[in-house]
Structure formats: structure tokens, C-alpha cells
Design a protein around this motif. Structure first.
Motif, PDB file in Angstrom:
ATOM      1  N   THR A 161       0.674  -1.121   0.002  1.00 23.54           N
ATOM      2  CA  THR A 161      -0.032   0.068   0.222  1.00 23.54           C
ATOM      3  C   THR A 161       0.844   1.626  -0.150  1.00 23.54           C
ATOM      4  O   THR A 161       0.085   2.292  -0.646  1.00 23.54           O
ATOM      5  CB  THR A 161      -0.939  -0.078   1.318  1.00 23.54           C
ATOM      6  OG1 THR A 161      -1.802  -1.426   1.663  1.00 23.54           O
ATOM      7  CG2 THR A 161      -1.749   0.995   1.402  1.00 23.54           C
ATOM      8  N   ASN A 214       2.752   1.346  -3.367  1.00 22.21           N
ATOM      9  CA  ASN A 214       1.786   2.394  -4.482  1.00 22.21           C
ATOM     10  C   ASN A 214       1.461   3.409  -4.370  1.00 22.21           C
ATOM     11  O   ASN A 214       1.501   4.436  -5.310  1.00 22.21           O
ATOM     12  CB  ASN A 214       0.899   1.094  -4.322  1.00 22.21           C
ATOM     13  CG  ASN A 214      -0.125   1.294  -6.109  1.00 22.21           C
ATOM     14  OD1 ASN A 214       0.119   1.140  -7.364  1.00 22.21           O
ATOM     15  ND2 ASN A 214      -1.230   2.316  -5.452  1.00 22.21           N
ATOM     16  N   ARG A 215       1.462   4.056  -2.932  1.00 19.82           N
ATOM     17  CA  ARG A 215       0.882   5.233  -2.879  1.00 19.82           C
ATOM     18  C   ARG A 215       2.387   5.936  -2.637  1.00 19.82           C
ATOM     19  O   ARG A 215       2.287   6.989  -4.156  1.00 19.82           O
ATOM     20  CB  ARG A 215       0.840   5.601  -1.686  1.00 19.82           C
ATOM     21  CG  ARG A 215       0.773   6.948  -1.090  1.00 19.82           C
ATOM     22  CD  ARG A 215       0.211   7.611   0.592  1.00 19.82           C
ATOM     23  NE  ARG A 215      -0.131   8.209   0.557  1.00 19.82           N
ATOM     24  CZ  ARG A 215       0.106   9.495   0.558  1.00 19.82           C
ATOM     25  NH1 ARG A 215       1.644   9.718   1.372  1.00 19.82           N
ATOM     26  NH2 ARG A 215      -1.090  10.869   1.215  1.00 19.82           N
ATOM     27  N   THR A 241      -5.125   7.231   3.530  1.00 17.73           N
ATOM     28  CA  THR A 241      -4.388   5.789   3.385  1.00 17.73           C
ATOM     29  C   THR A 241      -3.709   4.876   4.698  1.00 17.73           C
ATOM     30  O   THR A 241      -3.891   3.335   4.836  1.00 17.73           O
ATOM     31  CB  THR A 241      -3.100   6.048   3.098  1.00 17.73           C
ATOM     32  OG1 THR A 241      -3.225   6.880   1.871  1.00 17.73           O
ATOM     33  CG2 THR A 241      -2.133   5.279   2.521  1.00 17.73           C
ATOM     34  N   ARG A 277      -7.210   3.108   5.908  1.00 20.02           N
ATOM     35  CA  ARG A 277      -7.349   1.896   4.724  1.00 20.02           C
ATOM     36  C   ARG A 277      -6.567   0.871   5.562  1.00 20.02           C
ATOM     37  O   ARG A 277      -7.265   0.539   5.108  1.00 20.02           O
ATOM     38  CB  ARG A 277      -7.340   2.443   3.493  1.00 20.02           C
ATOM     39  CG  ARG A 277      -7.412   1.169   2.479  1.00 20.02           C
ATOM     40  CD  ARG A 277      -6.958   1.774   1.340  1.00 20.02           C
ATOM     41  NE  ARG A 277      -7.258   0.886  -0.037  1.00 20.02           N
ATOM     42  CZ  ARG A 277      -6.052  -0.018  -0.097  1.00 20.02           C
ATOM     43  NH1 ARG A 277      -5.795  -0.123   0.522  1.00 20.02           N
ATOM     44  NH2 ARG A 277      -6.425  -0.993  -1.250  1.00 20.02           N
ATOM     45  N   ILE A 278      -5.185   1.498   5.917  1.00 23.05           N
ATOM     46  CA  ILE A 278      -4.561   0.169   6.447  1.00 23.05           C
ATOM     47  C   ILE A 278      -4.884  -0.504   7.452  1.00 23.05           C
ATOM     48  O   ILE A 278      -5.548  -1.977   7.689  1.00 23.05           O
ATOM     49  CB  ILE A 278      -3.471   0.523   6.415  1.00 23.05           C
ATOM     50  CG1 ILE A 278      -2.771   1.060   5.028  1.00 23.05           C
ATOM     51  CG2 ILE A 278      -1.886  -0.471   7.377  1.00 23.05           C
ATOM     52  CD1 ILE A 278      -0.880   1.555   5.163  1.00 23.05           C
TER      53      ILE A 278
END
Length: 373
Positions: A174, A177-178, A194, A197-198
């Protein structure tokens, strides 16, 4: 949709006094919906290219019966799996030819396929269930992965280690990708989103694997589902054919003018759907521990509903594997919760219909607001 799934789980936990959160029930949710979730992976690809497949329920029944007959010859589970996948791909090729190259609407071709393969299932089974020669076949659906004697605080050790590995991988990819998006100049959400979400995804992963560890370990079929999902997530996000699928679904004429062989893309997508029907047929037969002539009824509707609830657009071009699987889990959790509450099948149909209608309505309204509709 992850928020919605979490909310539904909490609501049913209250209504069932926590019965839906018991390790046994959580494991059963995955086992009972495994064959639908496998179909959903293929169905979302078909929907992304702007098509539909109404034949999958009948094809699952047909291939499930054939796989049982093949297994009963004593050939073994691995050769049976390979032959089932090949037969599924062959059926997908047959239907894909008419759709992609003869330009007959997918609705018509797969409607014919639904009738054809249901009839063939009745013929080869003689409208009689086919029993399996031993219990090894059913381990596909009911088996568990664990290391005998390896426990941590009375829980299955393998499940706990897998939970840690998966969460670490989630965090790593994650953030990677960010950062990749930032390096390429793309707009990204604030880091707090983010992080949220994690945290939510990690909590769901840990909770599920903890429940697995408290019962029998990781269900074999959940590993099958994860492998299938991982393969097609990679294909859709990191390969040329994956990009072409979205391009054809977004605007087939523009894709054609851009040099994309749209017929070939449609053909490949329907072959993939057939391939996954072969796998789903084996899982369904393993779950039932026999091949039933009436197997697979309405599976196509459950798979289609899962895709739309998971964010796929009815007009094509939009949808994700993770979203579709999440939509399938939403349906599965709702079905399971209503069953635990002893709500009749009649009202279950009403609730599922309302959820599907609201999901598609939300999609249409969202597209209009964003200027895409």
C-alpha cells in the motif's frame, strides 16, 4: 464497501447475540460462498467488457457432474482438476466464438448456454445425484490447512503466522503503491486516509484469520480463492490484456480505433469465465459431497449481484476483483445473518433484491455526479 461490510457484520452481531462471529460460523461463511466468489472473479471481467454471462450456473452443474464422473474412475484429484479446467475453457471457447466473432449478443448466447448445459446435466446424470467414491474430493471445500501440533496459546499457529505476513505485505505494498503514484505526479489522498484504510483492512484480516485459528485452521477453499483473486488482480492491474479489458469495456469503438483487437479481448474474457466455471464446479461438488443435477440454480444471479454491489458499472469499463469479492461477501454475510435469525427464504429474496437495486442506483448517481454518466 469495506465499511458497509463491517457495518453489516456489526449489525448482525447485535441481532444474533454474536453467533455470526463465532469461529465456526466465520469459517462456514467462506466455505458456503467459495464457489460463488470464484465465479464472481470471472463475472466481473465479463461485466467490465460490457457483457453478461447467464450460463455459469448451468455450466457449474455440468462440469461438477463431469468432474465427479472423472474422479470416480480413480484418476485422482489433480488430473480431475486439470481436466475440469480444460473442459471449462472449452465451453468458454465455444460461447466466446459466437459472442466475439459472430457478434451475437452475450445475453442471447449465454441464455442459450444456460438451457443447453442444464439439459446436458440432466442427461449425463439421468436426473440422479452422482456420489463420490471417497472423501478426498470433498476436502477441496471442507478441508483445512494447519500444522498438526503447532499451536500458539491454544490457537492454530499457521493461521496466526499467515495473518502477520499478510498484514505486513498489505502495509508494504500500500505504501509502495502510494509512493509510486507520488513519484509519477499523480494526485493521492492525504496520508490519514491511507492509514485509515490500512488499519481497517488489517483489522479485518487479523479478525478473520484469528477466527480460522480458533476453529480448524485456514479453510483450503479460501486459499484457492486467494490464489485465483491474486492471479486476476495481477492480470487486470499489470498486464496488457488487463488494460485492454478496461479499454474495450470503456469504449469498444475507441479501443478498436486505437489498434486493440476487441474481438480477441472479448474472446479471452469469456474463455476465462469458462475456466473459472470448471474450478467452481469442482468446489460446488466438493461442498455438496456429490454432483447434483439441480446444482448451480441461480448462481449466475448471485455472481452478477456481487459484482454490481462491489462497484462494477452496468455500462461496462468499471469494476475491480477486490470490489466484486467484497460484494460477494456482503451478500454471503447477509444470507448467513438472516438464516441465523430464522428469516424465511421469501424475505431473503426481498432483502437481496433491495440491496442490488440500491447498489446499482448508487452507482448510477455517483457516475452522474462525476460527469461519467
Amino acid at each position: 464497501m469495506f465499511f458497509v461490510l463491517g457495518l453489516i457484520i456489526i449489525v448482525f452481531a447485535i441481532l444474533t447475540n454474536g453467533v455470526n462471529l463465532t469461529p465456526r460460523n466465520v469459517t462456514n461463511i467462506f466455505i458456503q460462498n467459495s464457489y460463488i466468489l470464484i465465479l464472481t472473479v470471472g463475472m466481473v471481467l465479463v461485466i467490465i467488457i460490457g457483457n453478461i454471462d447467464l450460463s455459469v450456473g448451468s455450466v457449474v452443474a455440468f462440469l461438477g457432474a463431469l468432474s465427479a464422473m472423472i474422479y470416480n474412475t480413480g484418476i485422482g484429484i489433480v488430473p480431475t482438476l486439470i481436466l475440469s479446467l480444460l473442459l471449462g475453457a472449452a465451453i468458454g471457447t465455444f460461447q466466446a466464438f459466437w459472442i466475439a466473432y459472430m457478434h451475437i449478443p452475450a445475453f442471447i448466447v449465454t441464455l442459450a448456454g444456460m438451457l443447453l448445459f442444464r439439459g446436458l446435466t440432466y442427461i449425463i446424470t439421468n436426473v440422479t445425484p452422482i456420489s463420490l467414491i471417497d472423501d478426498k474430493y470433498k476436502q477441496i471445500a471442507s478441508g483445512s490447512l494447519n500444522i498438526k501440533g503447532f499451536t500458539i496459546a491454544g490457537l492454530d499457529g499457521l493461521s496466526l503466522i499467515v495473518a502477520i505476513v499478510v498484514v505486513v505485505a498489505l502495509i508494504f505494498f500500500t505504501l509502495k503503491n502510494r509512493q509510486k503514484h507520488i513519484n509519477h505526479g499523480f494526485t493521492v489522498l492525504p496520508f490519514k486516509f491511507t492509514l485509515t484504510r490500512i488499519i481497517i483492512l488489517s483489522a479485518l484480516i487479523i479478525s478473520v484469520l484469528y477466527k480460522f485459528s480458533a476453529y480448524r485452521g485456514i479453510p483450503t477453499v479460501s486459499v484457492v480463492l486467494v490464489v485465483v483473486a491474486a492471479i486476476f488482480i495481477f492480470i487486470t492491474n499489470n498486464t496488457v490484456i488487463g488494460r485492454y479489458i478496461y479499454a474495450v469495456g470503456g469504449n469498444a469503438k475507441s479501443a478498436k480505433l486505437s489498434g486493440i483487437n476487441s474481438e480477441q479481448v472479448v474472446f479471452i474474457t469469456h474463455v476465462i469465465m469458462g475456466l473459472l466455471c470448471g474450478l467452481s464446479g469442482m468446489v460446488y461438488t466438493a461442498y455438496m459431497n456429490s454432483a447434483l443435477p439441480q446444482a448451480g440454480v441461480n448462481l449466475e444471479l448471485d455472481a452478477i449481484a456481487s459484482c454490481f454491489i462491489g462497484g462494477a458499472a452496468a455500462s461496462g469499463g468499471i469494476g475491480t476483483i477486490i470490489g466484486a469479492i467484497t460484494g460477494g461477501l456482503v451478500m454471503g454475510v447477509i444470507n448467513n445473518g438472516m438464516s441465523l435469525m430464522n428469516i424465511g427464504a421469501d424475505w431473503q429474496y426481498v432483502v437481496k433484491a433491495a440491496i442490488l437495486l440500491l447498489a446499482v442506483f448508487y452507482d448510477i448517481m455517483s457516475r452522474r455526479k462525476s460527469g461519467l454518466g
